[in-house]
Design a protein around this motif. Sequence first.
Motif, PDB file in Angstrom:
ATOM      1  N   PRO A   1       0.785  -1.263  -0.047  1.00 18.64           N
ATOM      2  CA  PRO A   1       0.196   0.392   0.132  1.00 18.64           C
ATOM      3  C   PRO A   1       1.359   1.359  -0.345  1.00 18.64           C
ATOM      4  N   VAL A   2       0.220   2.609  -0.674  1.00 12.38           N
ATOM      5  CA  VAL A   2       1.153   3.740  -0.596  1.00 12.38           C
ATOM      6  C   VAL A   2       1.013   4.049   0.430  1.00 12.38           C
ATOM      7  N   THR A   3       1.966   5.203   0.861  1.00 17.82           N
ATOM      8  CA  THR A   3       1.810   5.630   2.075  1.00 17.82           C
ATOM      9  C   THR A   3       2.038   7.066   1.905  1.00 17.82           C
ATOM     10  N   PHE A   4       1.690   8.248   3.005  1.00 22.40           N
ATOM     11  CA  PHE A   4       2.002   9.679   3.000  1.00 22.40           C
ATOM     12  C   PHE A   4       3.212   9.410   4.045  1.00 22.40           C
ATOM     13  N   TRP A   5       3.741  10.636   3.446  1.00 24.74           N
ATOM     14  CA  TRP A   5       4.925  11.074   4.948  1.00 24.74           C
ATOM     15  C   TRP A   5       5.094  12.612   4.781  1.00 24.74           C
ATOM     16  N   GLN A   6       6.050  13.249   5.608  1.00 27.71           N
ATOM     17  CA  GLN A   6       6.589  14.572   5.291  1.00 27.71           C
ATOM     18  C   GLN A   6       8.015  14.324   6.706  1.00 27.71           C
ATOM     19  N   ASP A   7       8.593  14.919   5.654  1.00 32.97           N
ATOM     20  CA  ASP A   7      10.200  15.211   6.309  1.00 32.97           C
ATOM     21  C   ASP A   7      10.443  17.169   5.839  1.00 32.97           C
ATOM     22  N   ALA A   8      11.546  17.713   6.504  1.00 34.85           N
ATOM     23  CA  ALA A   8      11.717  19.168   6.593  1.00 34.85           C
ATOM     24  C   ALA A   8      11.871  19.834   5.642  1.00 34.85           C
ATOM     25  N   TRP A   9      12.062  18.973   4.829  1.00 28.24           N
ATOM     26  CA  TRP A   9      11.752  19.702   3.182  1.00 28.24           C
ATOM     27  C   TRP A   9      10.514  19.670   2.515  1.00 28.24           C
ATOM     28  N   ALA A  10       9.610  18.440   2.487  1.00 30.16           N
ATOM     29  CA  ALA A  10       8.720  18.339   1.264  1.00 30.16           C
ATOM     30  C   ALA A  10       7.753  17.533   1.646  1.00 30.16           C
ATOM     31  N   ASP A  11       6.278  17.228   1.076  1.00 34.06           N
ATOM     32  CA  ASP A  11       5.343  15.467   1.376  1.00 34.06           C
ATOM     33  C   ASP A  11       5.703  14.467   0.409  1.00 34.06           C
ATOM     34  N   ASN A  12       5.909  14.043   0.792  1.00 37.82           N
ATOM     35  CA  ASN A  12       5.883  12.373  -0.026  1.00 37.82           C
ATOM     36  C   ASN A  12       4.712  11.681  -0.381  1.00 37.82           C
ATOM     37  N   SER A  13       4.602  10.941  -0.819  1.00 37.75           N
ATOM     38  CA  SER A  13       3.486   9.817  -1.211  1.00 37.75           C
ATOM     39  C   SER A  13       4.541   8.883  -2.451  1.00 37.75           C
ATOM     40  N   GLY A  14       3.818   7.626  -1.780  1.00 39.06           N
ATOM     41  CA  GLY A  14       3.856   6.290  -2.692  1.00 39.06           C
ATOM     42  C   GLY A  14       4.816   5.689  -1.368  1.00 39.06           C
ATOM     43  N   CYS A  15       5.951   4.497  -1.882  1.00 38.16           N
ATOM     44  CA  CYS A  15       6.522   3.458  -1.804  1.00 38.16           C
ATOM     45  C   CYS A  15       7.656   4.021  -0.885  1.00 38.16           C
ATOM     46  N   ARG A  16       7.864   3.783   0.266  1.00 37.18           N
ATOM     47  CA  ARG A  16       9.356   4.519   0.660  1.00 37.18           C
ATOM     48  C   ARG A  16      10.325   3.299   0.695  1.00 37.18           C
ATOM     49  N   PRO A  17      10.420   1.946   0.818  1.00 38.69           N
ATOM     50  CA  PRO A  17      10.875   1.398   0.696  1.00 38.69           C
ATOM     51  C   PRO A  17      11.214   0.991  -0.448  1.00 38.69           C
ATOM     52  N   CYS A  18      11.068   0.708  -1.716  1.00 36.86           N
ATOM     53  CA  CYS A  18      10.957   1.146  -3.345  1.00 36.86           C
ATOM     54  C   CYS A  18      11.818   2.181  -3.718  1.00 36.86           C
ATOM     55  N   GLY A  19      11.505   3.642  -3.002  1.00 30.60           N
ATOM     56  CA  GLY A  19      12.035   4.843  -3.533  1.00 30.60           C
ATOM     57  C   GLY A  19      11.604   5.312  -4.664  1.00 30.60           C
ATOM     58  N   ASN A  20       9.862   4.868  -4.150  1.00 26.80           N
ATOM     59  CA  ASN A  20       8.872   4.700  -5.551  1.00 26.80           C
ATOM     60  C   ASN A  20       8.063   5.871  -5.645  1.00 26.80           C
ATOM     61  N   TYR A  21       8.282   6.646  -5.006  1.00 25.90           N
ATOM     62  CA  TYR A  21       7.604   8.181  -4.606  1.00 25.90           C
ATOM     63  C   TYR A  21       7.494   8.871  -5.325  1.00 25.90           C
ATOM     64  N   ASN A  22       6.262  10.397  -5.137  1.00 23.72           N
ATOM     65  CA  ASN A  22       6.429  11.532  -5.110  1.00 23.72           C
ATOM     66  C   ASN A  22       7.219  12.905  -4.002  1.00 23.72           C
ATOM     67  N   ARG A  23       7.705  13.404  -4.648  1.00 18.77           N
ATOM     68  CA  ARG A  23       8.258  14.332  -3.267  1.00 18.77           C
ATOM     69  C   ARG A  23       7.552  16.126  -3.667  1.00 18.77           C
ATOM     70  N   TYR A  24       6.925  16.697  -3.256  1.00 16.58           N
ATOM     71  CA  TYR A  24       6.487  17.736  -3.507  1.00 16.58           C
ATOM     72  C   TYR A  24       6.942  18.727  -2.591  1.00 16.58           C
TER      73      TYR A  24
END
Length: 85
Positions: A58-81
């Motif tokens: 399943p896709v997840t959504f998370w934030q870091d200090a610089w961006a909102d992220n959505s996708g698959c973190r383990p695969c590195g298959n995600y979008n950064r906003y």
Amino acid sequence: MNAKIRTGTDCKNCAQPVTYDRTRSPGWQHAAQAATEAVPGGCTTAAPQQFCELCGKPVTFWQDAWADNSGCRPCGNYNRYSLGD
């Protein structure tokens, strides 16, 4: 690069089937709601589950200090906003 994401046909909140109707707002709704106007089981948001096309998780959504992220973190298959844009 856009993440490779597959949209499922079940609601991520209640697991009931969902459909998309571009003539209605919101476009995503429960299949039973489309037929009867009743919302099944009290779920108010028909949100389809999304999956990573690379690993099937399943896709997840998370934030870091610089961006909102959505996708698959383990695969590195995600979008950064970027939050600065």
